[in-house]
Scaffold this motif. Sequence first.
Motif: not given
Lengths: 129, 129, 129, 129
Positions: A25-33, B94-109
Amino acid sequence: MFELDLRSRAPMYEQLVEKIKELIINNVLKPDEQLPTVRVLAGELTINPNTIQKAYRELEHRGYIYSVPGKGSFVRPAVPGNNAARLRILEKELSIIVTEMRYLGAPPQEIITRIKTQLFKDEGGNVDD
Amino acid sequence: MFELDLRSRAPMYEQLVEKIKELIINNVLKPDEQLPTVRVLAGELTINPNTIQKAYRELEHRGYIYSVPGKGSFVRPAVPGNNAARLRILEKELSIIVTEMRYLGAPPQEIITRIKTQLFKDEGGNVDD
Amino acid sequence: MFELDLRSRAPMYEQLVEKIKELIINNVLKPDEQLPTVRVLAGELTINPNTIQKAYRELEHRGYIYSVPGKGSFVRPAVPGNNAARLRILEKELSIIVTEMRYLGAPPQEIITRIKTQLFKDEGGNVDD
Amino acid sequence: MFELDLRSRAPMYEQLVEKIKELIINNVLKPDEQLPTVRVLAGELTINPNTIQKAYRELEHRGYIYSVPGKGSFVRPAVPGNNAARLRILEKELSIIVTEMRYLGAPPQEIITRIKTQLFKDEGGNVDD
DNA sequence: GTGGTCTAGACCACG
DNA sequence: GTGGTCTAGACCACA
C-alpha cells in the motif's frame, strides 16, 4: 526487512500479511515486483516455511499478490474498480475508530487534521479545506 | 438487541465486547445504566452464561463497565484523560485504514467530508437529555 | 512449587495470581522465562486447567506475563514508568498498614529498620540514614 | 460519616469494617466510645441493617469493638499485648508491598521517607492515654 | 436473584 | 502439544 512481534496475540502469519500489505500500500513494494521466496523469507525470519506459505496464500486470496508456479510471488497492481466492498468495510471501521476517539476525549479538529495529514502527506502540501 | 455472527472466526465473547463497547460509545447505553444480567442475555442469545460473563469481565478490564456482585453490571461513565495509551493505538489504526482507502482509490475529499459529517453531526446539541 | 490454601476464602485463581506475581517480583521467575504450561500446572496442583488459565489471563491483564498461543506463557520484563497508578494504590495500602502496626504497639524504629534491611539487602548494605 | 463505594468489588460489609477500623486506629473513634446503632447507621447509609450487623459482628470478632446487649457497640481499647499474631501478618504484608513498589521502580529512599512520615506524623502531639 | 468461582470435558488454531 | 474458546452444570457470597 520485516519485524514480527513474537509476543503478540496475533498469529505470525497474520502479522506477516499485515506487514506485507502495508509495504504494498505504501508503494515500498512496487507493482509486479517479486516478493522474497518462501524459503528465503523463512530463513531470514527463522520461522517455519509453512507460516510464510500461509501468509502468501492469504495475500493472494485478498488480491494483493499473485503467484506464478515455479517462478515466485509478485505484487498485483491495484485496480481502482472492484474495491467497493472492501471500501465499505474500511469506511465502517474508520467510522467506529473516529467515534471511539471522540468518546475518549480526542478533539474533533485534531482528528480531522490527522486524517488530512495522512491523506495528503506526499501530494504537494495542500492540507487546506 | 445483539446480533452475533456464529460463522465469524472472532470468538463470541469478543464480538459481544465490541458490540457492547459500540453501544456505550454511541451513548445508546447511558452512564450507570444497567446491562442485561448475565443469565438474561445468555437466554436471549441462547449461549452459555459463562461466555457472557467472560465478555463482561473483559469490558470491566477495559474500563467500559463495572460489575457489582449481587446487583448487576453497569456502564462506567467515561473519564477524559488517562486514555492516552488507547488513543495512540487508535491513531495508528486510523492511519493504516486511511492509507489503505487511499490506495484502493477512495477520493480523499470524500473521506474527509464523511468524517466531518460524523464528527459534527450532533455538535450543537447535547446527546443526552 | 506453588502451595494453595483450599480453605481460604480467596478464590484459587486469585491465590495463584498473587503467588506467581510474588515469584516474578522477587526475581525467582526471570524475565522471558517460561511458566509451567497450563496443563502441567493443573496436573501438579490437581485443579482444573481452566482455573490456571484464568489466573494466567489475569496476570497478563495486569502486565506481569504474556502468553503466546501455541508456545506457552512467559514473564514480561518490567518496564519502569506507566506504573504511577499502581504505585499510588500501593502507597495508600502501605500507609494503612503502617498506621495499624503503630496502633497495635509496634516500635516505629523497629519497623523502619526492618524495611531498610529489606530494601538494601542486596545493594551494598547501606542502612544508614 | 462513612462513604461507601457502591461500585467497588469489595462487599459493602467489608468496606464498612475497614472504614470503622481506620477510624478507631486513627483515634477518631475513642476507646469505649459508642458506635452508631445498627438502625441509625442503616438509615444514614440507606443500606440493609443486616449488612451493618455483619460488619459489627466482624469487628467484634477481630477485637476492635465489643457489644453490650441492649446497650450498643463500643470501641475496645487497644491492649499492647496479644497482638503478635496480627503484627506478624502485617509485617509480611508490608514486606510484600515494599518489594512490589521497588520492583515497579519506586526509589527506596522515597519509600523510607514515606513510612517515616506516616509513623512520626503527630509524634509531638497528644499521646494521652 | 445476582455475579463469581470451579469442574469436566470437548473442539480449534497455531507452529 | 500449546493456549484459547465454549458448553453444561454445580455451588457460594452477597444484598
